[in-house]
Write an enzyme that holds these catalytic residues in place. Sequence first.
Site, PDB file in Angstrom:
ATOM      1  N   ASP A 168       6.657 -28.978 -13.484  1.00  0.00           N
ATOM      2  CA  ASP A 168       7.378 -29.542 -14.634  1.00  0.00           C
ATOM      3  C   ASP A 168       8.567 -28.606 -14.881  1.00  0.00           C
ATOM      4  O   ASP A 168       8.404 -27.377 -14.834  1.00  0.00           O
ATOM      5  CB  ASP A 168       6.429 -29.573 -15.850  1.00  0.00           C
ATOM      6  CG  ASP A 168       7.016 -30.345 -17.024  1.00  0.00           C
ATOM      7  OD1 ASP A 168       8.153 -30.033 -17.437  1.00  0.00           O
ATOM      8  OD2 ASP A 168       6.337 -31.256 -17.519  1.00  0.00           O
ATOM      9  N   ASN A 216      17.983 -32.793  -9.812  1.00  0.00           N
ATOM     10  CA  ASN A 216      18.119 -34.197 -10.245  1.00  0.00           C
ATOM     11  C   ASN A 216      17.241 -34.512 -11.455  1.00  0.00           C
ATOM     12  O   ASN A 216      17.601 -35.342 -12.282  1.00  0.00           O
ATOM     13  CB  ASN A 216      17.757 -35.088  -9.045  1.00  0.00           C
ATOM     14  CG  ASN A 216      17.478 -36.513  -9.460  1.00  0.00           C
ATOM     15  OD1 ASN A 216      18.390 -37.301  -9.687  1.00  0.00           O
ATOM     16  ND2 ASN A 216      16.185 -36.851  -9.570  1.00  0.00           N
ATOM     17  N   TYR A 267      21.590 -36.396 -25.339  1.00  0.00           N
ATOM     18  CA  TYR A 267      21.548 -36.396 -23.867  1.00  0.00           C
ATOM     19  C   TYR A 267      22.888 -35.901 -23.306  1.00  0.00           C
ATOM     20  O   TYR A 267      22.926 -35.040 -22.421  1.00  0.00           O
ATOM     21  CB  TYR A 267      21.230 -37.811 -23.380  1.00  0.00           C
ATOM     22  CG  TYR A 267      21.407 -38.034 -21.905  1.00  0.00           C
ATOM     23  CD1 TYR A 267      20.472 -37.555 -20.989  1.00  0.00           C
ATOM     24  CD2 TYR A 267      22.513 -38.725 -21.411  1.00  0.00           C
ATOM     25  CE1 TYR A 267      20.636 -37.768 -19.623  1.00  0.00           C
ATOM     26  CE2 TYR A 267      22.680 -38.945 -20.061  1.00  0.00           C
ATOM     27  CZ  TYR A 267      21.750 -38.465 -19.164  1.00  0.00           C
ATOM     28  OH  TYR A 267      21.914 -38.667 -17.815  1.00  0.00           O
ATOM     29  N   LYS A 302      23.968 -32.588 -20.926  1.00  0.00           N
ATOM     30  CA  LYS A 302      24.701 -32.648 -19.653  1.00  0.00           C
ATOM     31  C   LYS A 302      25.989 -31.817 -19.720  1.00  0.00           C
ATOM     32  O   LYS A 302      26.406 -31.237 -18.719  1.00  0.00           O
ATOM     33  CB  LYS A 302      25.006 -34.106 -19.293  1.00  0.00           C
ATOM     34  CG  LYS A 302      23.750 -34.911 -18.939  1.00  0.00           C
ATOM     35  CD  LYS A 302      23.048 -34.353 -17.704  1.00  0.00           C
ATOM     36  CE  LYS A 302      21.871 -35.179 -17.283  1.00  0.00           C
ATOM     37  NZ  LYS A 302      21.206 -34.679 -16.067  1.00  0.00           N
ATOM     38  N   VAL A 311      23.726 -46.154 -12.886  1.00  0.00           N
ATOM     39  CA  VAL A 311      22.774 -46.551 -11.845  1.00  0.00           C
ATOM     40  C   VAL A 311      21.578 -47.270 -12.477  1.00  0.00           C
ATOM     41  O   VAL A 311      20.980 -46.758 -13.431  1.00  0.00           O
ATOM     42  CB  VAL A 311      22.281 -45.303 -11.067  1.00  0.00           C
ATOM     43  CG1 VAL A 311      21.429 -45.714  -9.882  1.00  0.00           C
ATOM     44  CG2 VAL A 311      23.454 -44.442 -10.611  1.00  0.00           C
TER      45      VAL A 311
HETATM   46  N1  LIG Z   1      20.705 -43.770 -14.018  1.00  0.00           N
HETATM   47  C1  LIG Z   1      21.943 -43.488 -14.444  1.00  0.00           C
HETATM   48  O1  LIG Z   1      22.761 -44.397 -14.734  1.00  0.00           O
HETATM   49  C2  LIG Z   1      22.382 -42.055 -14.574  1.00  0.00           C
HETATM   50  C3  LIG Z   1      23.700 -41.813 -14.987  1.00  0.00           C
HETATM   51  C4  LIG Z   1      24.135 -40.498 -15.100  1.00  0.00           C
HETATM   52  C5  LIG Z   1      23.286 -39.463 -14.786  1.00  0.00           C
HETATM   53  N2  LIG Z   1      21.992 -39.728 -14.388  1.00  0.00           N
HETATM   54  C6  LIG Z   1      21.152 -38.584 -14.045  1.00  0.00           C
HETATM   55  O2  LIG Z   1      20.521 -38.841 -12.795  1.00  0.00           O
HETATM   56  C7  LIG Z   1      19.312 -38.072 -12.711  1.00  0.00           C
HETATM   57  C8  LIG Z   1      18.156 -38.974 -12.292  1.00  0.00           C
HETATM   58  O3  LIG Z   1      17.949 -39.891 -13.334  1.00  0.00           O
HETATM   59  P1  LIG Z   1      17.396 -41.363 -13.098  1.00  0.00           P
HETATM   60  O4  LIG Z   1      18.453 -42.295 -13.526  1.00  0.00           O
HETATM   61  O5  LIG Z   1      16.817 -41.476 -11.738  1.00  0.00           O
HETATM   62  O6  LIG Z   1      16.285 -41.375 -14.241  1.00  0.00           O
HETATM   63  P2  LIG Z   1      14.696 -41.575 -14.206  1.00  0.00           P
HETATM   64  O7  LIG Z   1      14.341 -42.782 -13.402  1.00  0.00           O
HETATM   65  O8  LIG Z   1      14.309 -41.529 -15.645  1.00  0.00           O
HETATM   66  O9  LIG Z   1      14.140 -40.315 -13.429  1.00  0.00           O
HETATM   67  C9  LIG Z   1      14.048 -39.065 -14.044  1.00  0.00           C
HETATM   68  C10 LIG Z   1      13.316 -38.131 -13.105  1.00  0.00           C
HETATM   69  O10 LIG Z   1      13.234 -36.844 -13.724  1.00  0.00           O
HETATM   70  C11 LIG Z   1      11.857 -36.446 -13.750  1.00  0.00           C
HETATM   71  N3  LIG Z   1      11.570 -35.626 -14.910  1.00  0.00           N
HETATM   72  C12 LIG Z   1      11.747 -35.938 -16.213  1.00  0.00           C
HETATM   73  N4  LIG Z   1      11.333 -34.926 -16.994  1.00  0.00           N
HETATM   74  C13 LIG Z   1      10.865 -33.956 -16.154  1.00  0.00           C
HETATM   75  C14 LIG Z   1      10.295 -32.677 -16.349  1.00  0.00           C
HETATM   76  N5  LIG Z   1      10.089 -32.165 -17.575  1.00  0.00           N
HETATM   77  N6  LIG Z   1       9.943 -31.961 -15.246  1.00  0.00           N
HETATM   78  C15 LIG Z   1      10.110 -32.461 -14.005  1.00  0.00           C
HETATM   79  N7  LIG Z   1      10.632 -33.670 -13.756  1.00  0.00           N
HETATM   80  C16 LIG Z   1      11.008 -34.403 -14.833  1.00  0.00           C
HETATM   81  C17 LIG Z   1      11.069 -37.748 -13.794  1.00  0.00           C
HETATM   82  O11 LIG Z   1       9.737 -37.495 -13.365  1.00  0.00           O
HETATM   83  P3  LIG Z   1       8.459 -38.326 -13.898  1.00  0.00           P
HETATM   84  O12 LIG Z   1       8.310 -39.495 -12.965  1.00  0.00           O
HETATM   85  O13 LIG Z   1       7.334 -37.360 -13.817  1.00  0.00           O
HETATM   86  O14 LIG Z   1       8.759 -38.751 -15.306  1.00  0.00           O
HETATM   87  C18 LIG Z   1      11.879 -38.587 -12.799  1.00  0.00           C
HETATM   88  O15 LIG Z   1      11.566 -38.245 -11.478  1.00  0.00           O
HETATM   89  C19 LIG Z   1      19.134 -37.433 -14.082  1.00  0.00           C
HETATM   90  O16 LIG Z   1      19.631 -36.114 -14.039  1.00  0.00           O
HETATM   91  C20 LIG Z   1      19.998 -38.294 -14.982  1.00  0.00           C
HETATM   92  O17 LIG Z   1      20.406 -37.609 -16.124  1.00  0.00           O
HETATM   93  C21 LIG Z   1      21.530 -41.000 -14.281  1.00  0.00           C
END
Ligand SMILES: NC(=O)c1ccc[n+]([C@@H]2O[C@H](COP(=O)([O-])OP(=O)(O)OC[C@H]3O[C@@H](n4cnc5c(N)ncnc54)[C@H](OP(=O)(O)O)[C@@H]3O)[C@@H](O)[C@H]2O)c1
Length: 274
Positions: free
Chosen positions: A59, A87, A168, A172, A201
């Site tokens: 974690d 990530n 959030y 960032k 995304v």
């Molecule tokens: N999707 C978008 O449009 C978007 C846009 C800009 C930036 N981002 C960034 O892209 C990255 C990936 O996000 P995503 O869109 O794929 O979101 P997501 O589907 O919510 O995935 C988040 C990931 O982070 C893990 N996580 C959360 N809290 C954690 C903790 N305390 N320790 C370890 N792992 C943890 C989650 O694991 P669990 O499965 O265990 O919860 C999951 O694997 C993030 O940094 C996010 O801020 C996303």
Amino acid sequence: MPSYVVTGVSRGIGWAFLKQLSSDSTNTVIGIVRNKPATDKRVAEELTERSNITILQADMTDYDAIKKAAQDSAKITGGSIDYIIANAALVSQWDAYDGIGTLGAHPEELTEQFHGLMDTNVLGTVHLYNLFMPQILKGKTRKVIVISSGMADTDLVNDYEIELAPLYATSKAAVNMITAKYNAQYKKDGVLFLSICPGMVEVGHFSHISTAKPEEQAALLGMIEKFKRYEPTFEGPITPEESVKAVLSVIESASVEKGYGGAYLSHFGTKRWI
Ligand SMILES: NC(=O)c1ccc[n+]([C@@H]2O[C@H](COP(=O)([O-])OP(=O)(O)OC[C@H]3O[C@@H](n4cnc5c(N)ncnc54)[C@H](OP(=O)(O)O)[C@@H]3O)[C@@H](O)[C@H]2O)c1
């Protein structure tokens, strides 16, 4: 044989990193997740016969667990890592539909959410980098990337009045400064630190909109209108696969020598966020 450590590979963009990077059998890919059995099961079912994948447990709020993951990683790679992709992040839904002044009506929840975001997204990244730095310094490629967000761009926020997701976005923005500070310290060692936004995304966060409350739907649609003013060709979120392909291309082409140390870039390799 490049080696990668990627956090948060259980789902979403992280899973797409795991899938794309491990498709090259010469890559060693170490994924860090909270729930190792669940991710091991998903890998066994969907990425069969990829012996270049190892899943470790940590974690991002647990320093000792990250330390153990770093020790286990060194045993797999022989003590050196080429790339880290930080990530994993807490993507809060609590602040997704309101401005910071509105959220102030709930000070206790605001405090709790803020600590959760800063502990996971910022402090977790700092501990990850520090614990893996000896292995990065022994690596050949030396690239350390955090997945940031265009939501942290103060010009975008000011010019288009992007008030949603304030906590959030603040986490960032802090992560971007972390990238700059590590660059300031380790550029002389040839380590490239980057913050990269993956674009907007679809990982399931937007598909819930049809079941969201009317005021949440209105807030999100309002933000999408602002994004369309920012980029008139914007048609909606891209897939994790498209995003990761673009982000990996930025990571490959950027280098300290080309002047990218500490940069904050989009998946286009520019400051255009969508
Ligand atoms: N999707 C978008 O449009 C978007 C846009 C800009 C930036 N981002 C960034 O892209 C990255 C990936 O996000 P995503 O869109 O794929 O979101 P997501 O589907 O919510 O995935 C988040 C990931 O982070 C893990 N996580 C959360 N809290 C954690 C903790 N305390 N320790 C370890 N792992 C943890 C989650 O694991 P669990 O499965 O265990 O919860 C999951 O694997 C993030 O940094 C996010 O801020 C996303």
